[in-house]
Design a protein around this motif. Structure first.
Motif, PDB file in Angstrom:
ATOM      1  N   SER A  46       0.842  -1.199   0.000  1.00 22.11           N
ATOM      2  CA  SER A  46       0.000   0.000   0.000  1.00 22.11           C
ATOM      3  C   SER A  46       0.876   1.247   0.000  1.00 22.11           C
ATOM      4  CB  SER A  46      -0.894   0.012   1.237  1.00 22.11           C
ATOM      5  OG  SER A  46      -0.119   0.286   2.397  1.00 22.11           O
ATOM      6  N   PRO A  47       0.346   2.355  -0.499  1.00 20.01           N
ATOM      7  CA  PRO A  47       1.115   3.607  -0.438  1.00 20.01           C
ATOM      8  C   PRO A  47       1.552   3.962   0.980  1.00 20.01           C
ATOM      9  CG  PRO A  47      -0.721   3.865  -1.943  1.00 20.01           C
ATOM     10  CD  PRO A  47      -0.900   2.522  -1.261  1.00 20.01           C
ATOM     11  N   THR A  48       0.707   3.675   1.963  1.00 23.45           N
ATOM     12  CA  THR A  48       1.059   3.959   3.358  1.00 23.45           C
ATOM     13  C   THR A  48       2.273   3.135   3.783  1.00 23.45           C
ATOM     14  OG1 THR A  48      -1.249   4.447   3.857  1.00 23.45           O
ATOM     15  CG2 THR A  48       0.196   3.972   5.729  1.00 23.45           C
ATOM     16  N   VAL A  81       2.170   1.911  -8.519  1.00 29.78           N
ATOM     17  CA  VAL A  81       2.885   3.154  -8.855  1.00 29.78           C
ATOM     18  C   VAL A  81       1.949   4.352  -9.033  1.00 29.78           C
ATOM     19  CG1 VAL A  81       4.241   4.273 -10.685  1.00 29.78           C
ATOM     20  CG2 VAL A  81       4.992   2.101  -9.715  1.00 29.78           C
ATOM     21  N   PRO A  82       0.835   4.249  -9.759  1.00 21.93           N
ATOM     22  CA  PRO A  82       0.002   5.438  -9.959  1.00 21.93           C
ATOM     23  C   PRO A  82      -0.472   6.083  -8.653  1.00 21.93           C
ATOM     24  CG  PRO A  82      -0.632   3.757 -11.523  1.00 21.93           C
ATOM     25  CD  PRO A  82       0.340   3.116 -10.556  1.00 21.93           C
ATOM     26  N   ARG A  83      -0.683   5.276  -7.626  1.00 21.96           N
ATOM     27  CA  ARG A  83      -1.134   5.818  -6.344  1.00 21.96           C
ATOM     28  C   ARG A  83       0.002   6.481  -5.565  1.00 21.96           C
ATOM     29  NH1 ARG A  83      -2.893   0.463  -5.929  1.00 21.96           N
ATOM     30  NH2 ARG A  83      -1.687   0.255  -4.030  1.00 21.96           N
ATOM     31  N   MET A  84       1.247   6.331  -6.038  1.00 21.07           N
ATOM     32  CA  MET A  84       2.402   6.841  -5.305  1.00 21.07           C
ATOM     33  C   MET A  84       3.195   7.885  -6.076  1.00 21.07           C
ATOM     34  SD  MET A  84       4.105   3.424  -3.782  1.00 21.07           S
ATOM     35  CE  MET A  84       3.215   1.922  -3.988  1.00 21.07           C
ATOM     36  N   LEU A  85       2.711   8.322  -7.216  1.00 21.37           N
ATOM     37  CA  LEU A  85       3.519   9.182  -8.088  1.00 21.37           C
ATOM     38  C   LEU A  85       4.027  10.439  -7.388  1.00 21.37           C
ATOM     39  CD1 LEU A  85       1.694   8.751 -11.492  1.00 21.37           C
ATOM     40  CD2 LEU A  85       4.039   8.075 -10.936  1.00 21.37           C
ATOM     41  N   GLU A  86       3.193  11.066  -6.587  1.00 23.26           N
ATOM     42  CA  GLU A  86       3.635  12.280  -5.896  1.00 23.26           C
ATOM     43  C   GLU A  86       4.796  11.969  -4.951  1.00 23.26           C
ATOM     44  OE1 GLU A  86       1.871  15.575  -2.816  1.00 23.26           O
ATOM     45  OE2 GLU A  86       0.492  14.704  -4.277  1.00 23.26           O
TER      46      GLU A  86
END
Length: 174
Positions: A46-48, A81-86
C-alpha cells in the motif's frame, strides 16, 4: 512483517540502507556513472506502507550518492505506482523507470519535467513472446501516446527475458 513486526522491519531496512549507501558510493568512486535502484516490491504494498518502509530509505540512498556526475535510475514496475507518483517524484532521482502495468502518460503528467521518465513496452508479453509486428505496434503506440513529452525515454518496462527473439530486439531498437 509490515503489520506483524514493523519495528524489526524498519530496523532491517535502516541497516540495509546504510550498507547500500556505502556500496553505491564505492561504485561511484570506482568510476560508475549511474546506478539502477530497482524497487518493484514497493509497487505492490500500500502507499502507506511504502511511505513508511521504502520511500524515506530510497530517498536517503539517492541523496547519499547522486550528484551532477552520478545519476540514480529509480525502477518500479509495480501496479501501485500510480497511487504513489507524488511521493515517488519526491525521491529526487534523475531518472524514473516504470513497468508496463501502468499508463506511462499518467506518470509523465505527474513527474517533474526536469527528470527523465523511462518505459514501458511489455518485455515478456511483447518483446519476448510477441512478433516483430507486435513489437513495432507497441513501440509506435507508446511513442504516439508519450512522444510529445520532452522527458520521455522509450524503454521496455522491465528486464527483457533472455529468450527474446533477436529480431524482436532489433525491431525494438529501430
Amino acid at each position: 512483517d509490515c503489520y506483524d513486526e514493523p519495528e524489526l522491519l524498519e530496523e532491517l531496512v535502516q541497516k540495509t540502507t546504510e550498507f547500500l549507501c556505502v556500496y553505491a558510493n564505492l561504485l561511484k568512486e570506482a568510476g560508475a556513472d549511474m546506478l539502477l535502484l530497482a524497487e518493484p516490491l514497493a509497487g505492490v504494498v500500500s502507499p502507506t506502507m511504502a511511505e513508511q518502509f521504502s520511500h524515506p530509505f530510497v530517498k536517503k540512498m539517492i541523496e547519499s550518492v547522486q550528484d551532477d556526475s552520478f545519476a540514480v535510475i529509480y525502477h518500479n514496475c509495480g501496479a501501485g505506482v500510480p497511487r504513489m507518483l507524488e511521493d515517488l517524484a519526491g525521491l529526487g532521482a534523475m531518472i524514473y523507470h516504470f513497468g508496463n502495468v501502468i499508463d506511462l502518460s499518467e506518470a509523465l503528467e505527474n513527474m517533474p519535467k526536469t527528470v527523465m521518465v523511462m518505459g514501458n513496452v511489455d518485455p515478456a508479453g511483447i518483446v519476448a513472446h510477441g512478433s516483430v509486428e507486435s513489437v513495432r505496434q507497441a513501440v509506435d503506440t507508446l511513442i504516439q501516446k508519450c512522444g510529445s513529452y520532452e522527458n520521455f525515454w522509450l524503454s521496455t518496462g522491465c528486464d527483457v527475458p533472455p529468450d527474446a527473439p533477436w529480431e524482436n530486439l532489433v525491431e525494438f531498437m529501430k
